[in-house]
Design a protein around this motif. Structure first.
Motif, short mmCIF file in Angstrom:
data_model
loop_
_atom_site.label_atom_id
_atom_site.label_comp_id
_atom_site.label_asym_id
_atom_site.label_seq_id
_atom_site.Cartn_x
_atom_site.Cartn_y
_atom_site.Cartn_z
N SER A 2 -2.36 -5.71 18.70
CA SER A 2 -2.06 -5.03 19.96
C SER A 2 -2.64 -3.63 19.98
O SER A 2 -3.10 -3.15 21.03
CB SER A 2 -0.55 -4.99 20.19
OG SER A 2 0.12 -4.35 19.12
N ALA A 3 -2.66 -2.96 18.83
CA ALA A 3 -3.26 -1.63 18.77
C ALA A 3 -4.77 -1.70 19.00
O ALA A 3 -5.36 -0.81 19.62
CB ALA A 3 -2.96 -0.98 17.42
N GLN A 4 -5.40 -2.77 18.51
CA GLN A 4 -6.84 -2.94 18.74
C GLN A 4 -7.13 -3.13 20.23
O GLN A 4 -8.17 -2.68 20.73
CB GLN A 4 -7.36 -4.13 17.94
CG GLN A 4 -7.38 -3.92 16.44
CD GLN A 4 -8.45 -2.95 15.99
OE1 GLN A 4 -9.54 -2.91 16.55
NE2 GLN A 4 -8.15 -2.18 14.95
N VAL A 5 -6.21 -3.79 20.95
CA VAL A 5 -6.39 -3.95 22.39
C VAL A 5 -6.38 -2.59 23.08
O VAL A 5 -7.24 -2.30 23.93
CB VAL A 5 -5.29 -4.86 22.97
CG1 VAL A 5 -5.34 -4.86 24.50
CG2 VAL A 5 -5.43 -6.27 22.44
N LEU A 6 -5.42 -1.74 22.72
CA LEU A 6 -5.40 -0.39 23.30
C LEU A 6 -6.67 0.37 22.95
O LEU A 6 -7.23 1.09 23.79
CB LEU A 6 -4.18 0.38 22.80
CG LEU A 6 -2.87 0.25 23.57
CD1 LEU A 6 -1.87 1.30 23.10
CD2 LEU A 6 -3.07 0.35 25.07
N GLY A 7 -7.11 0.24 21.71
CA GLY A 7 -8.34 0.91 21.32
C GLY A 7 -9.54 0.41 22.11
O GLY A 7 -10.41 1.19 22.51
N ALA A 8 -9.59 -0.91 22.37
CA ALA A 8 -10.69 -1.46 23.16
C ALA A 8 -10.68 -0.93 24.59
O ALA A 8 -11.73 -0.62 25.16
CB ALA A 8 -10.60 -2.99 23.16
#
Length: 508
Positions: free
Chosen positions: A287-293
């Motif tokens: 989920s953190a990678q989604v925010l980063g994307a």
């Protein structure tokens, strides 16, 4: 600096300042309505040094004690009562807010003063009262420690910020304000739905109590997603940015500075509160990678759109869309790390340094762009025609702020982006480093588009004079963004005060 105790009850006198930081501007709003526009400006100018002093004392107390400063309203402890809490982040936000509000107010006097030979006017009264309302709401956002009260503070912030967009009453600014209001209200609805789910599951919305009770279960996941989505709409993170450019570019310069530097940061602050304080350990690395994307999309697309804009304020507005993206790169660089205390890493400090440096730089850019538009009668980039020679102080302020956005040393933007780059390398997430470097190059490109005609011959013919003291305001803000570059390239202790011991089982 990391807190693990259940509370840090503050029995000292400074704790009462948490209430005063909110009550002071609220009282100013009420007095302004009672006394009219002629006195509203004086009320604001009298309250500003008091508010800055209160914020400074709170920051000094938190820094000196190494503990969060708390105050329980009416002596009723949560969940029955309401707690105000200032940790290191809150204290730094209070000071940043007070400084930028003061700068915007000083700058706006030339446009929103009530002439002596006229009766009370609507626009000055609206501006000064809305400025105070935004100040009060921002302080409530950073000091609140209950999710429902934070919802109330968010709504107050929205209803203070939206009218600032349409103060001139033009059709296009009214349209922009309505679009802003629509996004904000939808975001509030999602946030409130998520808060209701948490209350129904755990019987409390106090952040400290939630942190000790939440467990990985469907209701918590749903609440976290709903609240995050709502706050992202208010923050204008890609692809939910459509409302921001016309709203920020159409508002008066002083209002644009406050909206871009502070208002969008309030909802980002609450994303951090929810992910790391209220629901610790709930969100995983994916989920953190989604925010980063999404942050990476904001950096690239916001910068590319800024390159295409024909007007100066629109470039600055799309630049805000891009620079907001850097804030969300902090999430994937913190969540999923091996360290149990990510607050002591480079990503945490780098993300917050990005917020503070962007706040001062973007306020400086909008105020400088406003002066250029006033002086020339337009803000078309193709017709800037040597404005750098006609308004050298304003152009220098704009350029210095732009250097911070680009991440050029020795600016605060450089410190922020370098620390994020370092964290990307240390965590093995090299793709974020590519995004940061690409964003810096694109920022240089759109700054180049502006500064080349600004420094060209012949010297621009000014349609209106610009007061020297107004030019000093954006220059002072740009210098602050520059001085933030003196912060050492290492995790900052102030930003760790009041943090939980880890992402698991946080405590207030």
């Amino acid at each position: 600096m990391i807190e693990t105790a259940a509370a840090t009850g503050a029995g000292n006198a400074e704790a009462y300042l948490l209430v005063l930081a909110i009550i002071l501007p609220v009282g100013g709003v009420l007095l302004s309505f009672l006394l009219g526009s002629r006195q509203a400006e004086r009320i604001v100018l009298c309250l500003l040094p008091l508010g800055m002093g209160i914020a400074g004392v709170i920051l000094a107390d938190v820094w000196r004690s190494g503990k969060a400063l708390t105050y329980v309203l009416g002596g009723w402890t949560p969940p029955l009562g309401i707690m105000l809490r200032a940790d290191g982040l809150s204290a730094a936000m209070l000071v940043t807010t007070a400084i930028i509000i003061a700068a915007a107010a000083f700058f706006a006097r030339a446009k929103f003063s009530t002439p002596r030979d006229t009766n009370d006017e609507r626009a000055p009264l609206a501006f000064w009262t809305l400025l105070l309302a935004v100040w009060a709401a921002l302080n409530a956002v950073v000091l609140g420690y209950d999710l429902f009260n934070l919802y109330v503070a968010l709504e107050l912030l929205t209803f203070g910020a939206v009218p600032l967009v349409s103060l001139d009453g033009r059709a296009e600014t009214l349209t922009a304000a309505l679009r802003y209001l629509l996004f904000a209200l939808v975001g509030s609805m999602f946030y409130l739905l998520g808060a209701a789910l948490l209350y129904g599951t755990y019987g409390t919305l106090d952040i400290g109590l939630l942190a000790s009770r939440v467990r990985p279960e469907p209701a918590v996941y749903a609440a976290g997603v709903l609240m995050t989505a709502g706050l992202l709409a208010k923050t204008a993170l890609f692809p939910l940015y459509l409302w921001l450019p016309p709203a920020h570019a159409g508002a008066p310069a002083a209002a644009s500075a406050v909206l871009s530097a502070l208002v969008v940061k309030g909802s980002f602050f609450l994303v951090v509160r929810i992910w790391f304080d209220a629901l610790p350990g709930i969100f995983n690395a994916a989920s953190a990678q989604v925010l980063g994307a999404l942050g990476a999309g904001a950096i690239i697309f916001g910068s590319l759109l800024a390159l295409q804009q024909p007007r100066l304020k629109m470039v600055v507005a799309y630049s805000t869309v891009a620079q907001i993206g850097y804030l969300f790169l902090m999430f994937p660089l913190i969540i999923g790390t091996a360290s149990g205390m990510p607050w002591t890493g480079d990503a945490w400090t780098g993300g917050w340094m990005q917020l503070f440096s962007h706040a001062f730089a973007k306020a400086a850019m909008f105020l400088a762009a406003g002066l250029i538009a006033e002086a020339l009668g337009h803000d078309r980039i193709a017709d800037l025609g040597g404005i750098g020679r006609a308004l050298p102080m304003t152009t220098i302020a704009f350029a210095l702020a732009g250097l911070s956005l680009m991440g050029i040393p020795p600016t605060g933007g450089f410190v922020a982006k370098w620390m994020l780059l370092t964290a990307s390398a240390m965590e093995g997430q090299w793709w974020w480093a590519l995004v940061i470097l690409t964003g810096g190059l694109l920022a240089g490109a759109y700054m180049f588009r502006i500064l080349v005609p600004a420094m060209a011959e012949p010297r621009a013919a000014l349609q209106a004079s610009v007061l020297r003291h107004r030019e000093m305001v954006p220059l002072a803000l740009a210098v602050v963004a520059l001085l933030l570059g003196l912060v050492p390239l290492q995790p900052m202790e102030l930003l760790q005060i009041g943090r939980p011991a880890s992402l698991q089982g946080a405590a207030p």
